[in-house]
Design a protein around this motif. Structure first.
Motif, PDB file in Angstrom:
ATOM      1  N   LYS A 181       0.833  -1.206   0.000  1.00  0.00           N
ATOM      2  CA  LYS A 181       0.000   0.000   0.000  1.00  0.00           C
ATOM      3  C   LYS A 181       0.864   1.251   0.000  1.00  0.00           C
ATOM      4  O   LYS A 181       0.586   2.227  -0.708  1.00  0.00           O
ATOM      5  N   ASN A 182       1.937   1.240   0.823  1.00  0.00           N
ATOM      6  CA  ASN A 182       2.818   2.399   0.893  1.00  0.00           C
ATOM      7  C   ASN A 182       3.546   2.635  -0.429  1.00  0.00           C
ATOM      8  O   ASN A 182       3.735   3.782  -0.856  1.00  0.00           O
ATOM      9  N   ILE A 183       3.961   1.546  -1.086  1.00  0.00           N
ATOM     10  CA  ILE A 183       4.637   1.668  -2.382  1.00  0.00           C
ATOM     11  C   ILE A 183       3.702   2.306  -3.399  1.00  0.00           C
ATOM     12  O   ILE A 183       4.077   3.238  -4.122  1.00  0.00           O
ATOM     13  N   LYS A 184       2.458   1.803  -3.462  1.00  0.00           N
ATOM     14  CA  LYS A 184       1.486   2.338  -4.417  1.00  0.00           C
ATOM     15  C   LYS A 184       1.196   3.814  -4.135  1.00  0.00           C
ATOM     16  O   LYS A 184       1.081   4.629  -5.046  1.00  0.00           O
ATOM     17  N   ARG A 185       1.098   4.145  -2.829  1.00  0.00           N
ATOM     18  CA  ARG A 185       0.821   5.542  -2.466  1.00  0.00           C
ATOM     19  C   ARG A 185       1.980   6.440  -2.863  1.00  0.00           C
ATOM     20  O   ARG A 185       1.784   7.507  -3.459  1.00  0.00           O
ATOM     21  N   LYS A 186       3.199   6.022  -2.547  1.00  0.00           N
ATOM     22  CA  LYS A 186       4.367   6.850  -2.846  1.00  0.00           C
ATOM     23  C   LYS A 186       4.560   7.049  -4.349  1.00  0.00           C
ATOM     24  O   LYS A 186       4.955   8.129  -4.793  1.00  0.00           O
ATOM     25  N   LEU A 187       4.277   5.997  -5.115  1.00  0.00           N
ATOM     26  CA  LEU A 187       4.518   6.061  -6.553  1.00  0.00           C
ATOM     27  C   LEU A 187       3.304   6.544  -7.336  1.00  0.00           C
ATOM     28  O   LEU A 187       3.389   6.796  -8.536  1.00  0.00           O
ATOM     29  N   GLY A 188       2.161   6.653  -6.644  1.00  0.00           N
ATOM     30  CA  GLY A 188       0.949   7.079  -7.337  1.00  0.00           C
ATOM     31  C   GLY A 188       0.459   6.038  -8.324  1.00  0.00           C
ATOM     32  O   GLY A 188      -0.087   6.361  -9.381  1.00  0.00           O
ATOM     33  N   ILE A 189       0.627   4.755  -7.962  1.00  0.00           N
ATOM     34  CA  ILE A 189       0.257   3.640  -8.840  1.00  0.00           C
ATOM     35  C   ILE A 189      -0.815   2.807  -8.144  1.00  0.00           C
ATOM     36  O   ILE A 189      -0.705   2.509  -6.952  1.00  0.00           O
ATOM     37  N   SER A 190      -1.842   2.411  -8.894  1.00  0.00           N
ATOM     38  CA  SER A 190      -2.974   1.705  -8.277  1.00  0.00           C
ATOM     39  C   SER A 190      -3.040   0.218  -8.588  1.00  0.00           C
ATOM     40  O   SER A 190      -3.777  -0.519  -7.939  1.00  0.00           O
ATOM     41  N   SER A 191      -2.248  -0.251  -9.565  1.00  0.00           N
ATOM     42  CA  SER A 191      -2.354  -1.655  -9.979  1.00  0.00           C
ATOM     43  C   SER A 191      -1.000  -2.353  -9.953  1.00  0.00           C
ATOM     44  O   SER A 191       0.052  -1.718  -9.998  1.00  0.00           O
ATOM     45  N   THR A 192      -1.050  -3.690  -9.880  1.00  0.00           N
ATOM     46  CA  THR A 192       0.183  -4.483  -9.917  1.00  0.00           C
ATOM     47  C   THR A 192       0.874  -4.328 -11.264  1.00  0.00           C
ATOM     48  O   THR A 192       2.109  -4.270 -11.348  1.00  0.00           O
ATOM     49  N   ALA A 193       0.078  -4.252 -12.338  1.00  0.00           N
ATOM     50  CA  ALA A 193       0.655  -4.036 -13.665  1.00  0.00           C
ATOM     51  C   ALA A 193       1.418  -2.719 -13.710  1.00  0.00           C
ATOM     52  O   ALA A 193       2.483  -2.611 -14.329  1.00  0.00           O
ATOM     53  N   GLY A 194       0.867  -1.715 -13.043  1.00  0.00           N
ATOM     54  CA  GLY A 194       1.533  -0.419 -12.975  1.00  0.00           C
ATOM     55  C   GLY A 194       2.854  -0.502 -12.233  1.00  0.00           C
ATOM     56  O   GLY A 194       3.841   0.145 -12.609  1.00  0.00           O
ATOM     57  N   LEU A 195       2.906  -1.315 -11.163  1.00  0.00           N
ATOM     58  CA  LEU A 195       4.145  -1.509 -10.415  1.00  0.00           C
ATOM     59  C   LEU A 195       5.197  -2.174 -11.301  1.00  0.00           C
ATOM     60  O   LEU A 195       6.376  -1.796 -11.282  1.00  0.00           O
ATOM     61  N   THR A 196       4.758  -3.182 -12.069  1.00  0.00           N
ATOM     62  CA  THR A 196       5.687  -3.877 -12.961  1.00  0.00           C
ATOM     63  C   THR A 196       6.233  -2.921 -14.023  1.00  0.00           C
ATOM     64  O   THR A 196       7.440  -2.913 -14.312  1.00  0.00           O
ATOM     65  N   ARG A 197       5.356  -2.100 -14.579  1.00  0.00           N
ATOM     66  CA  ARG A 197       5.769  -1.140 -15.600  1.00  0.00           C
ATOM     67  C   ARG A 197       6.772  -0.141 -15.005  1.00  0.00           C
ATOM     68  O   ARG A 197       7.788   0.187 -15.629  1.00  0.00           O
TER      69      ARG A 197
END
Length: 210
Positions: A181-197
């Motif tokens: 959750k913290n990673i998504k918040r910090k990076l402004g990313i909402s999906s796992t695909a977005g994290l991979t990208r």
């Protein structure tokens, strides 16, 4: 109410010096002095300190990694980093790893006591001149990930589930979920695909064969 304090520093003279100074305060109980981060992780639950005064640079497990590991299991513990470094980068990194305070080793004893009182009251305490480092370091408009968050991002970007990551890093699934959750918040990313990208675009996956 007495505050239980643990001192962790790889220099025995420093640790014992701080101990002798703090023992003069009636509201503090020094529960021990340890010489490295791994011992702090291993004994934190048994010693049950309210506050840990943690040296930043120690051989083996660093103070930052020890802080992160202790807080995963005892989140109610307050960690105050002791250091000789006063740069904003050191201070902001310590705070991003969960430390509640950052003080220099050469500060007066009264300031160490004030730092302990402040974090016990729920606040953060930064050494004199460090107030500007309270905000996390920003890179390209984003907050910097901690080393643990970077590790978890790498695992997630390779398609690992929360359970897989928990088993790999020997932490709880709930801890992985919190980091995610913290990673998504910090990076402004909402999906796992977005994290991979993001991981691909920023070189996180370089050298992994992906």
């Amino acid at each position: 109410m007495t505050t239980r304090v643990l001192i962790v520093d790889d220099h025995p003279m420093v640790a014992e010096g701080i101990r002798s100074l703090l023992e003069s305060y009636d509201d503090l109980e020094i529960v021990g002095t340890l010489g490295n981060g791994q011992d702090a992780v291993d004994q934190a639950a048994t010693l049950a300190p309210d506050v840990i005064l943690m040296d930043l640079n120690m051989p083996g497990l660093s103070g930052l990694n020890a802080t992160e590991m202790i807080l995963e299991k005892q989140p109610q513990t307050r960690v105050v980093i002791l250091s000789m470094h006063d740069s904003p980068e050191y201070i902001s990194t310590a705070l991003s790893h969960g430390a509640r305070g950052y003080i220099l080793k050469d500060v007066p004893t009264e300031e160490i006591h004030t730092a302990i009182e402040t974090v016990m009251a729920g606040g953060e305490y930064l050494c004199t001149g460090a107030k500007g480092s309270l905000q996390p370091k920003i890179s390209d408009g984003r907050e910097t990930l901690t080393s643990r968050e970077q590790t978890i991002l790498l695992e997630l970007a390779q398609g690992q589930s929360n359970k897989d990551v928990a088993n790999t890093l020997n932490i709880s699934v709930r801890t992985v979920e919190t980091h995610r959750k913290n990673i998504k918040r910090k990076l402004g990313i909402s999906s796992t695909a977005g994290l991979t990208r993001y991981a691909l675009e920023h070189g996180v996956l370089q050298g992994t064969g992906i």
